[in-house]
Design a protein around this motif. Sequence first.
Motif, PDB file in Angstrom:
ATOM      1  N   THR A  35      -0.052   1.769   5.337  1.00  0.00           N
ATOM      2  CA  THR A  35      -1.170   0.990   5.863  1.00  0.00           C
ATOM      3  C   THR A  35      -2.491   1.604   5.407  1.00  0.00           C
ATOM      4  O   THR A  35      -2.542   2.747   4.942  1.00  0.00           O
ATOM      5  CB  THR A  35      -1.131   0.964   7.396  1.00  0.00           C
ATOM      6  OG1 THR A  35      -1.235   2.304   7.885  1.00  0.00           O
ATOM      7  CG2 THR A  35       0.145   0.321   7.903  1.00  0.00           C
ATOM      8  N   LYS A  36      -3.554   0.850   5.562  1.00  0.00           N
ATOM      9  CA  LYS A  36      -4.882   1.340   5.170  1.00  0.00           C
ATOM     10  C   LYS A  36      -5.262   2.561   5.996  1.00  0.00           C
ATOM     11  O   LYS A  36      -5.871   3.504   5.502  1.00  0.00           O
ATOM     12  CB  LYS A  36      -5.918   0.245   5.351  1.00  0.00           C
ATOM     13  CG  LYS A  36      -5.769  -0.889   4.374  1.00  0.00           C
ATOM     14  CD  LYS A  36      -6.815  -1.962   4.638  1.00  0.00           C
ATOM     15  CE  LYS A  36      -6.625  -3.143   3.720  1.00  0.00           C
ATOM     16  NZ  LYS A  36      -7.605  -4.204   3.987  1.00  0.00           N
ATOM     17  N   LYS A  37      -4.890   2.533   7.253  1.00  0.00           N
ATOM     18  CA  LYS A  37      -5.203   3.650   8.148  1.00  0.00           C
ATOM     19  C   LYS A  37      -4.500   4.924   7.684  1.00  0.00           C
ATOM     20  O   LYS A  37      -5.096   6.002   7.650  1.00  0.00           O
ATOM     21  CB  LYS A  37      -4.769   3.302   9.571  1.00  0.00           C
ATOM     22  CG  LYS A  37      -5.100   4.353  10.595  1.00  0.00           C
ATOM     23  CD  LYS A  37      -4.695   3.899  11.968  1.00  0.00           C
ATOM     24  CE  LYS A  37      -5.007   4.959  13.008  1.00  0.00           C
ATOM     25  NZ  LYS A  37      -4.645   4.528  14.353  1.00  0.00           N
ATOM     26  N   ALA A  38      -3.233   4.801   7.293  1.00  0.00           N
ATOM     27  CA  ALA A  38      -2.477   5.958   6.826  1.00  0.00           C
ATOM     28  C   ALA A  38      -3.053   6.498   5.522  1.00  0.00           C
ATOM     29  O   ALA A  38      -3.121   7.718   5.309  1.00  0.00           O
ATOM     30  CB  ALA A  38      -1.016   5.583   6.648  1.00  0.00           C
ATOM     31  N   LYS A  39      -3.500   5.594   4.646  1.00  0.00           N
ATOM     32  CA  LYS A  39      -4.095   6.025   3.378  1.00  0.00           C
ATOM     33  C   LYS A  39      -5.405   6.771   3.623  1.00  0.00           C
ATOM     34  O   LYS A  39      -5.661   7.811   3.007  1.00  0.00           O
ATOM     35  CB  LYS A  39      -4.345   4.819   2.475  1.00  0.00           C
ATOM     36  CG  LYS A  39      -3.069   4.218   1.919  1.00  0.00           C
ATOM     37  CD  LYS A  39      -3.390   3.005   1.086  1.00  0.00           C
ATOM     38  CE  LYS A  39      -2.125   2.328   0.590  1.00  0.00           C
ATOM     39  NZ  LYS A  39      -2.425   1.102  -0.171  1.00  0.00           N
ATOM     40  N   ARG A  40      -6.252   6.253   4.532  1.00  0.00           N
ATOM     41  CA  ARG A  40      -7.521   6.925   4.846  1.00  0.00           C
ATOM     42  C   ARG A  40      -7.268   8.306   5.430  1.00  0.00           C
ATOM     43  O   ARG A  40      -7.933   9.282   5.062  1.00  0.00           O
ATOM     44  CB  ARG A  40      -8.321   6.095   5.842  1.00  0.00           C
ATOM     45  CG  ARG A  40      -9.100   4.974   5.253  1.00  0.00           C
ATOM     46  CD  ARG A  40     -10.137   4.442   6.238  1.00  0.00           C
ATOM     47  NE  ARG A  40      -9.610   4.195   7.558  1.00  0.00           N
ATOM     48  CZ  ARG A  40      -9.115   3.040   7.980  1.00  0.00           C
ATOM     49  NH1 ARG A  40      -9.060   2.024   7.152  1.00  0.00           N
ATOM     50  NH2 ARG A  40      -8.676   2.883   9.195  1.00  0.00           N
ATOM     51  N   LYS A  41      -6.311   8.403   6.332  1.00  0.00           N
ATOM     52  CA  LYS A  41      -6.009   9.685   6.960  1.00  0.00           C
ATOM     53  C   LYS A  41      -5.513  10.693   5.932  1.00  0.00           C
ATOM     54  O   LYS A  41      -5.899  11.858   5.950  1.00  0.00           O
ATOM     55  CB  LYS A  41      -4.957   9.492   8.064  1.00  0.00           C
ATOM     56  CG  LYS A  41      -4.702  10.736   8.865  1.00  0.00           C
ATOM     57  CD  LYS A  41      -3.799  10.465  10.027  1.00  0.00           C
ATOM     58  CE  LYS A  41      -3.582  11.733  10.820  1.00  0.00           C
ATOM     59  NZ  LYS A  41      -2.753  11.518  11.987  1.00  0.00           N
ATOM     60  N   ALA A  42      -4.663  10.237   4.999  1.00  0.00           N
ATOM     61  CA  ALA A  42      -4.150  11.120   3.952  1.00  0.00           C
ATOM     62  C   ALA A  42      -5.283  11.608   3.057  1.00  0.00           C
ATOM     63  O   ALA A  42      -5.318  12.788   2.673  1.00  0.00           O
ATOM     64  CB  ALA A  42      -3.086  10.395   3.141  1.00  0.00           C
ATOM     65  N   GLU A  43      -6.216  10.725   2.722  1.00  0.00           N
ATOM     66  CA  GLU A  43      -7.362  11.122   1.901  1.00  0.00           C
ATOM     67  C   GLU A  43      -8.217  12.160   2.616  1.00  0.00           C
ATOM     68  O   GLU A  43      -8.671  13.140   2.009  1.00  0.00           O
ATOM     69  CB  GLU A  43      -8.204   9.908   1.549  1.00  0.00           C
ATOM     70  CG  GLU A  43      -7.556   8.997   0.540  1.00  0.00           C
ATOM     71  CD  GLU A  43      -8.380   7.748   0.268  1.00  0.00           C
ATOM     72  OE1 GLU A  43      -9.530   7.667   0.757  1.00  0.00           O
ATOM     73  OE2 GLU A  43      -7.856   6.856  -0.405  1.00  0.00           O
ATOM     74  N   LYS A  44      -8.456  11.952   3.905  1.00  0.00           N
ATOM     75  CA  LYS A  44      -9.244  12.914   4.675  1.00  0.00           C
ATOM     76  C   LYS A  44      -8.556  14.273   4.727  1.00  0.00           C
ATOM     77  O   LYS A  44      -9.195  15.318   4.580  1.00  0.00           O
ATOM     78  CB  LYS A  44      -9.467  12.406   6.099  1.00  0.00           C
ATOM     79  CG  LYS A  44     -10.493  11.321   6.210  1.00  0.00           C
ATOM     80  CD  LYS A  44     -10.673  10.926   7.662  1.00  0.00           C
ATOM     81  CE  LYS A  44     -11.640   9.772   7.809  1.00  0.00           C
ATOM     82  NZ  LYS A  44     -11.829   9.409   9.214  1.00  0.00           N
TER      83      LYS A  44
END
Length: 69
Positions: A35-44
């Motif tokens: 999900t987009k949320k999981a991708k953002r968290k991984a990037e952070k």
Amino acid sequence: MAKKKHKKKKVTAVKQRNLVALNPLMRKCDTHEKTKKAKRKAEKMNLKRELKKLSFSIWAHISPKHAFA
């Protein structure tokens, strides 16, 4: 005495439901990516990890004698 007639109760069979098919998580069967949320968290998390490595490598090369001179 007259005998009383008993009315027969109608018994309807309850259809058993497939609990796996009704699971709300099974509705997401088309998605095969994060999900987009999981991708953002991984990037952070990757950014924090890289900054931590960078700051550690910078401070590791400074000797304690010259740090506060």
